[in-house]
Motif scaffolding. Structure first.
Motif, PDB file in Angstrom:
ATOM      1  N   VAL A  61       0.847  -1.189   0.000  1.00 38.55           N
ATOM      2  CA  VAL A  61       0.000   0.000   0.000  1.00 38.55           C
ATOM      3  C   VAL A  61       0.887   1.245   0.000  1.00 38.55           C
ATOM      4  O   VAL A  61       1.684   1.449   0.909  1.00 38.55           O
ATOM      5  CB  VAL A  61      -0.945   0.016   1.214  1.00 38.55           C
ATOM      6  N   VAL A  62       0.742   2.066  -1.031  1.00 40.75           N
ATOM      7  CA  VAL A  62       1.499   3.312  -1.152  1.00 40.75           C
ATOM      8  C   VAL A  62       0.506   4.471  -1.224  1.00 40.75           C
ATOM      9  O   VAL A  62      -0.716   4.272  -1.171  1.00 40.75           O
ATOM     10  CB  VAL A  62       2.424   3.288  -2.391  1.00 40.75           C
ATOM     11  N   LYS A  63       1.029   5.664  -1.357  1.00 48.15           N
ATOM     12  CA  LYS A  63       0.183   6.856  -1.330  1.00 48.15           C
ATOM     13  C   LYS A  63      -0.836   6.856  -2.461  1.00 48.15           C
ATOM     14  O   LYS A  63      -1.987   7.266  -2.275  1.00 48.15           O
ATOM     15  CB  LYS A  63       1.074   8.096  -1.418  1.00 48.15           C
ATOM     16  N   GLY A  64      -0.445   6.406  -3.623  1.00 50.58           N
ATOM     17  CA  GLY A  64      -1.339   6.424  -4.781  1.00 50.58           C
ATOM     18  C   GLY A  64      -2.240   5.217  -4.898  1.00 50.58           C
ATOM     19  O   GLY A  64      -3.029   5.117  -5.836  1.00 50.58           O
ATOM     20  N   GLY A  65      -2.114   4.248  -4.032  1.00 52.60           N
ATOM     21  CA  GLY A  65      -2.921   3.030  -4.112  1.00 52.60           C
ATOM     22  C   GLY A  65      -2.123   1.827  -3.680  1.00 52.60           C
ATOM     23  O   GLY A  65      -1.319   1.901  -2.751  1.00 52.60           O
ATOM     24  N   ARG A  66      -2.347   0.724  -4.363  1.00 51.43           N
ATOM     25  CA  ARG A  66      -1.628  -0.514  -4.036  1.00 51.43           C
ATOM     26  C   ARG A  66      -0.694  -0.889  -5.176  1.00 51.43           C
ATOM     27  O   ARG A  66      -1.079  -0.839  -6.342  1.00 51.43           O
ATOM     28  CB  ARG A  66      -2.610  -1.655  -3.766  1.00 51.43           C
ATOM     29  N   ARG A  67       0.496  -1.316  -4.824  1.00 53.58           N
ATOM     30  CA  ARG A  67       1.487  -1.730  -5.800  1.00 53.58           C
ATOM     31  C   ARG A  67       1.694  -3.235  -5.655  1.00 53.58           C
ATOM     32  O   ARG A  67       2.016  -3.715  -4.571  1.00 53.58           O
ATOM     33  CB  ARG A  67       2.803  -0.985  -5.576  1.00 53.58           C
ATOM     34  N   PHE A  68       1.514  -3.967  -6.756  1.00 52.23           N
ATOM     35  CA  PHE A  68       1.582  -5.425  -6.714  1.00 52.23           C
ATOM     36  C   PHE A  68       2.940  -5.933  -7.186  1.00 52.23           C
ATOM     37  O   PHE A  68       3.540  -5.377  -8.105  1.00 52.23           O
ATOM     38  CB  PHE A  68       0.482  -6.039  -7.588  1.00 52.23           C
ATOM     39  N   SER A  69       3.392  -6.983  -6.548  1.00 51.80           N
ATOM     40  CA  SER A  69       4.571  -7.716  -6.996  1.00 51.80           C
ATOM     41  C   SER A  69       4.253  -9.205  -6.913  1.00 51.80           C
ATOM     42  O   SER A  69       3.333  -9.609  -6.192  1.00 51.80           O
ATOM     43  CB  SER A  69       5.805  -7.382  -6.149  1.00 51.80           C
ATOM     44  N   PHE A  70       5.014 -10.002  -7.640  1.00 51.96           N
ATOM     45  CA  PHE A  70       4.715 -11.429  -7.738  1.00 51.96           C
ATOM     46  C   PHE A  70       5.961 -12.263  -7.440  1.00 51.96           C
ATOM     47  O   PHE A  70       7.083 -11.841  -7.728  1.00 51.96           O
ATOM     48  CB  PHE A  70       4.198 -11.777  -9.145  1.00 51.96           C
ATOM     49  N   SER A  71       5.724 -13.429  -6.859  1.00 46.10           N
ATOM     50  CA  SER A  71       6.792 -14.392  -6.631  1.00 46.10           C
ATOM     51  C   SER A  71       6.352 -15.739  -7.190  1.00 46.10           C
ATOM     52  O   SER A  71       5.165 -16.086  -7.119  1.00 46.10           O
ATOM     53  CB  SER A  71       7.122 -14.527  -5.137  1.00 46.10           C
ATOM     54  N   ALA A  72       7.284 -16.470  -7.756  1.00 43.39           N
ATOM     55  CA  ALA A  72       6.964 -17.744  -8.410  1.00 43.39           C
ATOM     56  C   ALA A  72       7.883 -18.842  -7.894  1.00 43.39           C
ATOM     57  O   ALA A  72       9.071 -18.597  -7.652  1.00 43.39           O
ATOM     58  CB  ALA A  72       7.091 -17.621  -9.922  1.00 43.39           C
TER      59      ALA A  72
END
Length: 204
Positions: A61-72
């Motif tokens: 969660v950042v100021k502009g919204g949510r930032r997604f990252s992925f792990s595999a």
């Protein structure tokens, strides 16, 4: 008639000139860009088996919204006794899978097999994951699920009975299965460790 002849000849000359202009240069090997100077983004043949066991999404969660990252989590092998697993993180799913695949290829090791099954019963543990593997008769198939099945298929095991005795976390189950396969030893090595000769095995 002469005007028509001149016109046709002029048109033919223009077409020939355009053909010479549009003639492509000698073909060169196509470059797909590269990562650190390597052209590894082009189509390539996959050797062996590669299986994506699990993809996890993480939201920050950042100021502009949510930032997604992925792990595999990826398991790879040649289906002939070599297997390994890898973990990769990135902001895109495809990049995460690519990193995990490269890591799994680097971490491959050789597994001791007996025909289409394993030579003896074995257990493996990693973190909260515990797994039990038993050899099975030809035609039984792989009786295991989740990450354990992916590891066994990539290693080339075709007949085995597996049971997860601990955590169902994908990473722990995969690493516990790899630990169990690492503990496998051929019968000759076991006989030597007990101080017996190989020829005595035939009389038993």
């Amino acid at each position: 008639m002469s005007d028509e002849t001149v016109t046709i000849e002029a048109a033919a000359a223009e077409v020939a000139a355009e053909a010479q202009v549009q003639t492509p240069a000698p073909s060169q090997p196509q470059s797909f860009g590269g990562f650190r100077g390597r052209d590894d983004r082009g189509p390539r043949e996959v050797d062996g088996v590669e299986k994506v066991v699990h993809i996890n999404r993480c939201a920050k969660v950042v100021k502009g919204g949510r930032r997604f990252s992925f792990s595999a989590l990826v398991v790879s092998g040649d289906a002939k006794g070599k297997v390994g697993c890898g973990f990769g993180k990135a902001n895109e799913v495809s990049d995460a899978i690519k990193k995990a695949t490269e890591a799994s290829r680097k971490n491959q090791f050789t597994v001791v097999l007996k025909d289409s099954t394993i030579p003896h019963e074995v257990t493996g543990a990693h973190g909260g994951g515990h797994i039990l593997l038993k050899p099975a008769a030809p035609g039984t198939g792989i009786i295991a699920g989740g990450g354990a099945r992916a590891v066994l298929e990539a290693a080339g095991v075709k007949d085995v009975i597996g049971k997860s005795l601990g955590s169902s976390n994908h990473a722990n189950v995969v690493r516990a299965t790899l630990a169990a396969l690492t503990a496998l030893r051929p019968a000759d090595e076991i006989l030597r460790s007990r101080g017996k000769e190989i020829k005595e095995r035939k009389a038993l």
